[in-house]
Design a protein around this motif. Sequence first.
Motif, mmCIF file in Angstrom:
data_model
loop_
_atom_site.group_PDB
_atom_site.id
_atom_site.type_symbol
_atom_site.label_atom_id
_atom_site.label_comp_id
_atom_site.label_asym_id
_atom_site.label_seq_id
_atom_site.Cartn_x
_atom_site.Cartn_y
_atom_site.Cartn_z
ATOM 1 N N SER A 110 0.829 -1.203 0.000
ATOM 2 C CA SER A 110 0.000 0.000 0.000
ATOM 3 C C SER A 110 0.865 1.256 0.000
ATOM 4 O O SER A 110 0.520 2.266 -0.631
ATOM 5 C CB SER A 110 -0.961 0.001 1.185
ATOM 6 O OG SER A 110 -0.260 -0.073 2.405
ATOM 7 N N LEU A 111 2.015 1.208 0.697
ATOM 8 C CA LEU A 111 2.945 2.336 0.653
ATOM 9 C C LEU A 111 3.518 2.498 -0.748
ATOM 10 O O LEU A 111 3.680 3.617 -1.248
ATOM 11 C CB LEU A 111 4.073 2.120 1.663
ATOM 12 C CG LEU A 111 3.692 2.224 3.143
ATOM 13 C CD1 LEU A 111 4.823 1.703 4.013
ATOM 14 C CD2 LEU A 111 3.330 3.640 3.510
ATOM 15 N N LEU A 112 3.808 1.382 -1.396
ATOM 16 C CA LEU A 112 4.308 1.412 -2.771
ATOM 17 C C LEU A 112 3.283 2.062 -3.694
ATOM 18 O O LEU A 112 3.622 2.892 -4.547
ATOM 19 C CB LEU A 112 4.634 -0.011 -3.213
ATOM 20 C CG LEU A 112 5.287 -0.232 -4.575
ATOM 21 C CD1 LEU A 112 6.148 -1.495 -4.543
ATOM 22 C CD2 LEU A 112 4.266 -0.345 -5.691
ATOM 23 N N ALA A 113 2.010 1.708 -3.510
ATOM 24 C CA ALA A 113 0.947 2.299 -4.325
ATOM 25 C C ALA A 113 0.848 3.806 -4.086
ATOM 26 O O ALA A 113 0.653 4.590 -5.024
ATOM 27 C CB ALA A 113 -0.385 1.624 -4.023
ATOM 28 N N ALA A 114 0.977 4.220 -2.826
ATOM 29 C CA ALA A 114 0.910 5.651 -2.512
ATOM 30 C C ALA A 114 2.043 6.419 -3.179
ATOM 31 O O ALA A 114 1.847 7.519 -3.708
ATOM 32 C CB ALA A 114 0.940 5.855 -1.003
ATOM 33 N N LEU A 148 -6.202 0.925 0.078
ATOM 34 C CA LEU A 148 -6.474 -0.203 0.958
ATOM 35 C C LEU A 148 -5.946 -1.482 0.322
ATOM 36 O O LEU A 148 -6.295 -1.809 -0.813
ATOM 37 C CB LEU A 148 -7.974 -0.348 1.215
ATOM 38 C CG LEU A 148 -8.383 -1.542 2.086
ATOM 39 C CD1 LEU A 148 -7.912 -1.342 3.529
ATOM 40 C CD2 LEU A 148 -9.885 -1.768 2.046
ATOM 41 N N ALA A 149 -5.096 -2.190 1.050
ATOM 42 C CA ALA A 149 -4.592 -3.481 0.586
ATOM 43 C C ALA A 149 -5.240 -4.590 1.396
ATOM 44 O O ALA A 149 -5.349 -4.494 2.621
ATOM 45 C CB ALA A 149 -3.072 -3.542 0.723
ATOM 46 N N GLN A 150 -5.686 -5.624 0.707
ATOM 47 C CA GLN A 150 -6.326 -6.769 1.354
ATOM 48 C C GLN A 150 -5.632 -8.056 0.937
ATOM 49 O O GLN A 150 -5.306 -8.235 -0.247
ATOM 50 C CB GLN A 150 -7.803 -6.853 0.965
ATOM 51 C CG GLN A 150 -8.643 -5.692 1.460
ATOM 52 C CD GLN A 150 -10.089 -5.824 1.019
ATOM 53 O OE1 GLN A 150 -10.531 -5.127 0.125
ATOM 54 N NE2 GLN A 150 -10.832 -6.718 1.655
ATOM 55 N N VAL A 180 -4.816 -4.497 -4.076
ATOM 56 C CA VAL A 180 -4.513 -3.116 -3.702
ATOM 57 C C VAL A 180 -5.518 -2.198 -4.388
ATOM 58 O O VAL A 180 -5.536 -2.091 -5.618
ATOM 59 C CB VAL A 180 -3.074 -2.720 -4.089
ATOM 60 C CG1 VAL A 180 -2.810 -1.266 -3.707
ATOM 61 C CG2 VAL A 180 -2.067 -3.637 -3.403
ATOM 62 N N GLY A 181 -6.360 -1.566 -3.595
ATOM 63 C CA GLY A 181 -7.375 -0.662 -4.124
ATOM 64 C C GLY A 181 -7.016 0.786 -3.871
ATOM 65 O O GLY A 181 -6.509 1.142 -2.797
ATOM 66 N N TYR A 345 -3.934 -3.354 5.773
ATOM 67 C CA TYR A 345 -4.756 -4.439 5.247
ATOM 68 C C TYR A 345 -6.130 -4.371 5.896
ATOM 69 O O TYR A 345 -6.303 -3.802 6.954
ATOM 70 C CB TYR A 345 -4.124 -5.812 5.526
ATOM 71 C CG TYR A 345 -2.868 -6.026 4.756
ATOM 72 C CD1 TYR A 345 -2.913 -6.476 3.445
ATOM 73 C CD2 TYR A 345 -1.641 -5.735 5.298
ATOM 74 C CE1 TYR A 345 -1.747 -6.647 2.701
ATOM 75 C CE2 TYR A 345 -0.474 -5.906 4.567
ATOM 76 C CZ TYR A 345 -0.533 -6.370 3.275
ATOM 77 O OH TYR A 345 0.604 -6.526 2.551
ATOM 78 N N ALA A 346 -7.089 -4.994 5.248
ATOM 79 C CA ALA A 346 -8.433 -5.018 5.821
ATOM 80 C C ALA A 346 -8.462 -5.954 7.034
ATOM 81 O O ALA A 346 -7.719 -6.912 7.098
ATOM 82 C CB ALA A 346 -9.420 -5.522 4.780
#
Length: 346
Positions: A110-114, A148-150, A180-181, A345-346
């Motif tokens: 999720s940090l990578l996505a950000a 949000l990563a699940q 990863v949403g 994560y969720a």
Amino acid sequence: MTPEPVPLDLNRLRRALIPPDGRYSRMDLAASTGSTNADLVAAAAVASGSPEAERWPDLSALAAEEQLAGRGRLDRTWVSPPGSSMIVSVLLRPENAGKPLPFTAYSWLSLLAAIALIESVGDVAGVRAQLKWPNDVLVNGRKVAGILAQLASPKMTAAQTAVSSSAAGPVVTAGPIVIVGTGVNVSQSPDELPVETATSLAIEGALTLDRNFLLPAYLDRFAALYLAFCAVDGDARRPLDGGESLLQRATAAMVTLGTQVRADLPGNKSIFGLAVGLDMTGSLLLTDASGTTHTVSAGDVVHLRRHVAGSPGGSGAACGSAAASGPREANHSRRARGSGASSRYA
């Protein structure tokens, strides 16, 4: 008044993202859905090695024009009007040379996505964004996007189950799948946003609001970072493609560091302190007024004020279960966890 949103063009997206010009295995678009994350979690819940699993390989993306039941961290709902936001989820099967990445790597996704989003909106839209731990993207202190990563685990076929039950130890048939949403406020006006602490690319004067440019730019940057991260076995400390490590890029982008914060943990517990860094799992390191360093891997963070050089390290004492009663030694490290699962994560 912002112009009417330009609809997403699936053919255009596929030309940009799927080989020979792109890195994605699959790119789909829904006119309306409850949640793109939920859709991909359902797609991932099929038997490993089955024909259906083969239809959703690594780097499969699903975007939507409208989301009716999106999910944020801590089970918060997130709804977006048609065409106003950039909504996309990516299904990942993280591995290197056929071997799943270590579990410690997954909390970085999720940090990578950000980071990918921050870099892409800067390049394409001319908007300077920053990262608020663990996975919010801010512009001028207001939230423009959330991630949000699940985790999702594939089912085992009957044959795999039989092999596993007869073996001396467990048989790993496939690593966990990560969804990863990402949701980005694009064209909303102030009165269309739910809270005053939110913003949109339109409000921030973006050079373009066309999601047919914004979405491919983000997904392309995300794929490049993800594949480079897999190539170093998910080690956030190792250089990516000969450049900075993921840890270095996250640290440079994160507005939380150097700030006095309150970390609200699951179970109505809080810690006050100075955000001093990230550890190798992407957890936040907080130093409280007594000099104790806490590792926060789950919870919400509230920014209180910027740290002034020479001032005390904390803005209050740690409280809740993360702070044991009685005296504590300075510089003693404590790990503050909530439910045991990272809030990334969720």
